[in-house]
Design a protein around this motif. Sequence first.
Motif, PDB file in Angstrom:
ATOM      1  N   ALA A  41       0.836  -1.249   0.002  1.00 55.23           N
ATOM      2  CA  ALA A  41      -0.061   0.087  -0.009  1.00 55.23           C
ATOM      3  C   ALA A  41       0.943   1.070  -0.036  1.00 55.23           C
ATOM      4  O   ALA A  41       0.493   2.142  -0.792  1.00 55.23           O
ATOM      5  N   LEU A  42       2.028   1.261   0.845  1.00 55.93           N
ATOM      6  CA  LEU A  42       2.556   2.432   0.965  1.00 55.93           C
ATOM      7  C   LEU A  42       3.661   2.663  -0.275  1.00 55.93           C
ATOM      8  O   LEU A  42       3.778   3.820  -0.724  1.00 55.93           O
ATOM      9  N   THR A  43       3.913   1.686  -0.890  1.00 53.54           N
ATOM     10  CA  THR A  43       4.744   1.616  -2.052  1.00 53.54           C
ATOM     11  C   THR A  43       4.007   2.060  -3.055  1.00 53.54           C
ATOM     12  O   THR A  43       4.492   3.036  -4.101  1.00 53.54           O
ATOM     13  N   VAL A  44       2.743   1.556  -3.448  1.00 57.61           N
ATOM     14  CA  VAL A  44       1.805   2.203  -4.594  1.00 57.61           C
ATOM     15  C   VAL A  44       1.499   3.796  -4.326  1.00 57.61           C
ATOM     16  O   VAL A  44       1.470   4.337  -5.401  1.00 57.61           O
ATOM     17  N   PHE A  45       1.181   3.996  -3.080  1.00 56.48           N
ATOM     18  CA  PHE A  45       1.049   5.568  -2.696  1.00 56.48           C
ATOM     19  C   PHE A  45       2.358   6.499  -3.196  1.00 56.48           C
ATOM     20  O   PHE A  45       2.210   7.551  -3.729  1.00 56.48           O
ATOM     21  N   ALA A  46       3.482   5.876  -3.069  1.00 57.63           N
ATOM     22  CA  ALA A  46       4.534   6.766  -3.169  1.00 57.63           C
ATOM     23  C   ALA A  46       5.483   6.713  -4.701  1.00 57.63           C
ATOM     24  O   ALA A  46       6.192   7.366  -4.953  1.00 57.63           O
ATOM     25  N   LEU A  47       5.313   5.394  -5.145  1.00 59.03           N
ATOM     26  CA  LEU A  47       6.197   4.916  -6.300  1.00 59.03           C
ATOM     27  C   LEU A  47       5.791   6.099  -7.502  1.00 59.03           C
ATOM     28  O   LEU A  47       4.727   6.441  -7.886  1.00 59.03           O
ATOM     29  N   THR A  48       6.915   6.614  -8.230  1.00 58.63           N
ATOM     30  CA  THR A  48       6.728   7.352  -9.411  1.00 58.63           C
ATOM     31  C   THR A  48       7.214   6.314 -10.673  1.00 58.63           C
ATOM     32  O   THR A  48       7.488   5.161 -10.651  1.00 58.63           O
ATOM     33  N   GLU A  49       6.917   7.041 -12.003  1.00 61.08           N
ATOM     34  CA  GLU A  49       6.924   6.285 -13.220  1.00 61.08           C
ATOM     35  C   GLU A  49       8.675   5.778 -13.127  1.00 61.08           C
ATOM     36  O   GLU A  49       8.736   4.846 -13.641  1.00 61.08           O
ATOM     37  N   ASP A  50       9.354   6.790 -12.848  1.00 65.84           N
ATOM     38  CA  ASP A  50      10.837   6.559 -13.025  1.00 65.84           C
ATOM     39  C   ASP A  50      11.270   5.366 -12.203  1.00 65.84           C
ATOM     40  O   ASP A  50      11.956   4.472 -12.508  1.00 65.84           O
ATOM     41  N   GLU A  51      10.711   5.407 -10.826  1.00 65.77           N
ATOM     42  CA  GLU A  51      11.156   4.296  -9.911  1.00 65.77           C
ATOM     43  C   GLU A  51      10.597   2.977 -10.448  1.00 65.77           C
ATOM     44  O   GLU A  51      10.965   1.915 -10.347  1.00 65.77           O
ATOM     45  N   LYS A  52       9.275   3.091 -11.068  1.00 67.14           N
ATOM     46  CA  LYS A  52       8.645   1.844 -11.623  1.00 67.14           C
ATOM     47  C   LYS A  52       9.365   1.304 -12.434  1.00 67.14           C
ATOM     48  O   LYS A  52       9.521   0.000 -12.949  1.00 67.14           O
ATOM     49  N   ALA A  53       9.922   2.167 -13.391  1.00 66.15           N
ATOM     50  CA  ALA A  53      10.738   1.714 -14.653  1.00 66.15           C
ATOM     51  C   ALA A  53      11.910   0.655 -14.144  1.00 66.15           C
ATOM     52  O   ALA A  53      12.414  -0.075 -14.934  1.00 66.15           O
ATOM     53  N   VAL A  54      12.469   1.009 -13.026  1.00 63.09           N
ATOM     54  CA  VAL A  54      13.691   0.076 -12.521  1.00 63.09           C
ATOM     55  C   VAL A  54      13.353  -0.906 -11.569  1.00 63.09           C
ATOM     56  O   VAL A  54      14.350  -1.453 -11.108  1.00 63.09           O
ATOM     57  N   MET A  55      12.025  -0.792 -11.051  1.00 67.78           N
ATOM     58  CA  MET A  55      11.798  -1.651  -9.883  1.00 67.78           C
ATOM     59  C   MET A  55      11.664  -3.042 -10.399  1.00 67.78           C
ATOM     60  O   MET A  55      11.552  -3.513 -11.654  1.00 67.78           O
ATOM     61  N   GLU A  56      11.776  -4.169  -9.440  1.00 67.42           N
ATOM     62  CA  GLU A  56      11.453  -5.490  -9.759  1.00 67.42           C
ATOM     63  C   GLU A  56      10.352  -5.906 -10.398  1.00 67.42           C
ATOM     64  O   GLU A  56      10.235  -6.881 -11.175  1.00 67.42           O
ATOM     65  N   TYR A  57       9.359  -5.385 -10.019  1.00 63.37           N
ATOM     66  CA  TYR A  57       8.129  -5.553 -10.645  1.00 63.37           C
ATOM     67  C   TYR A  57       7.386  -4.609 -11.453  1.00 63.37           C
ATOM     68  O   TYR A  57       6.242  -4.513 -11.932  1.00 63.37           O
ATOM     69  N   GLY A  58       8.561  -3.558 -12.153  1.00 64.28           N
ATOM     70  CA  GLY A  58       8.143  -2.491 -13.088  1.00 64.28           C
ATOM     71  C   GLY A  58       7.308  -3.115 -14.408  1.00 64.28           C
ATOM     72  O   GLY A  58       6.771  -2.355 -14.988  1.00 64.28           O
ATOM     73  N   ARG A  59       7.589  -4.336 -14.747  1.00 64.63           N
ATOM     74  CA  ARG A  59       7.082  -4.936 -16.082  1.00 64.63           C
ATOM     75  C   ARG A  59       5.518  -5.116 -16.076  1.00 64.63           C
ATOM     76  O   ARG A  59       4.808  -5.437 -16.745  1.00 64.63           O
ATOM     77  N   ASN A  60       4.965  -5.298 -14.741  1.00 61.54           N
ATOM     78  CA  ASN A  60       3.464  -5.358 -14.696  1.00 61.54           C
ATOM     79  C   ASN A  60       2.654  -4.132 -14.811  1.00 61.54           C
ATOM     80  O   ASN A  60       3.116  -3.097 -14.329  1.00 61.54           O
ATOM     81  N   PRO A  61       1.813  -4.395 -15.882  1.00 63.92           N
ATOM     82  CA  PRO A  61       1.221  -2.962 -16.507  1.00 63.92           C
ATOM     83  C   PRO A  61      -0.014  -2.514 -15.331  1.00 63.92           C
ATOM     84  O   PRO A  61      -0.549  -1.348 -15.711  1.00 63.92           O
ATOM     85  N   TYR A  62      -0.256  -3.404 -14.330  1.00 66.72           N
ATOM     86  CA  TYR A  62      -1.185  -3.016 -13.428  1.00 66.72           C
ATOM     87  C   TYR A  62      -0.640  -2.116 -12.078  1.00 66.72           C
ATOM     88  O   TYR A  62      -1.305  -1.869 -11.560  1.00 66.72           O
ATOM     89  N   ILE A  63       0.772  -2.161 -12.235  1.00 63.72           N
ATOM     90  CA  ILE A  63       1.205  -1.212 -11.298  1.00 63.72           C
ATOM     91  C   ILE A  63       1.746   0.120 -12.133  1.00 63.72           C
ATOM     92  O   ILE A  63       2.386  -0.045 -12.916  1.00 63.72           O
ATOM     93  N   SER A  64       1.385   1.209 -11.755  1.00 62.77           N
ATOM     94  CA  SER A  64       1.405   2.348 -12.600  1.00 62.77           C
ATOM     95  C   SER A  64       2.485   3.349 -12.238  1.00 62.77           C
ATOM     96  O   SER A  64       3.095   4.092 -13.268  1.00 62.77           O
ATOM     97  N   GLY A  65       2.770   3.512 -10.965  1.00 61.93           N
ATOM     98  CA  GLY A  65       3.645   4.384 -10.650  1.00 61.93           C
ATOM     99  C   GLY A  65       3.204   6.224 -10.908  1.00 61.93           C
ATOM    100  O   GLY A  65       4.007   7.006 -10.920  1.00 61.93           O
ATOM    101  N   GLN A  66       1.847   6.095 -10.716  1.00 62.84           N
ATOM    102  CA  GLN A  66       1.144   7.362 -10.741  1.00 62.84           C
ATOM    103  C   GLN A  66       0.417   7.869  -9.763  1.00 62.84           C
ATOM    104  O   GLN A  66      -0.110   9.017  -9.516  1.00 62.84           O
ATOM    105  N   LEU A  67       0.125   6.983  -8.652  1.00 62.82           N
ATOM    106  CA  LEU A  67      -0.624   7.388  -7.551  1.00 62.82           C
ATOM    107  C   LEU A  67       0.228   8.346  -6.674  1.00 62.82           C
ATOM    108  O   LEU A  67      -0.564   8.905  -5.692  1.00 62.82           O
ATOM    109  N   HIS A  68       1.271   8.587  -6.824  1.00 62.82           N
ATOM    110  CA  HIS A  68       1.935   9.518  -6.013  1.00 62.82           C
ATOM    111  C   HIS A  68       1.339  11.157  -6.188  1.00 62.82           C
ATOM    112  O   HIS A  68       1.519  11.848  -5.470  1.00 62.82           O
TER     113      HIS A  68
END
Length: 241
Positions: free
Chosen positions: A85-112
Amino acid sequence: MFGLFKSAKPSRVAFYSKDAVLEEALQEHTAAYFHSGHTLSSFSPEARQRIVNDLRQRISNICASPAGTQELRRHIAEHVLLYAALTVFALTEDEKAVMEYGRNPYISGQLHHHIRRTGELHDEMRGQLDRGLSHHELVAFANTRAAMMLYYANALNMVRIRRGDTAPARDWYRPFVEAMLVWEEDNARERLGLPRLVPGELHGLPYYGFLEMVLAGENDPVRRWKQKFPQLHLDGNVSPL
């Protein structure tokens, strides 16, 4: 290494004295999380010691419980859910691009962008909103708390593996973390009235089903989940069935 585990009272380390491999793994795990440059490296030595002592006591209590394996899974799930919960609240698009689970299309990196609104959905974040923190400060708080929850979850997962709670072909922990990230993002989007990313009438509910499989003691929840929901994305690092 910090030697944090070795510095606690002997009465609280009996479990580790019986398992040198686990003790060493937890020492390395702790050092990695509190080293310079990590999100938790700014914690004082006293704060670090309190965290480690708390973790050790939790593990000791779990391992003394008749329902040790079930208790471990429950505690792992609790911490992973908080982390997600805390991660998806704060995750940015740039952080998503390099995170382990960044290929998942249902994790946006936009909720921040909506962290003040998502913060209303979370008890700890709500308390920070009441303090009048800035957007940057709220993101930093969420990232720090997420890192702490992952420290606990990963350590507890090490204990689970050492106790033999493993699937025959593949481990379920990383796919589980990914599933909870998807679930928490979908849950937040639904509650905020934002577009849902997971396709289908059920949206994110199948990912919540992974949690139910873990808590039910399913031996290989990855295989069972993929058999049940073959059309949905989960952990590109796991070999296909």
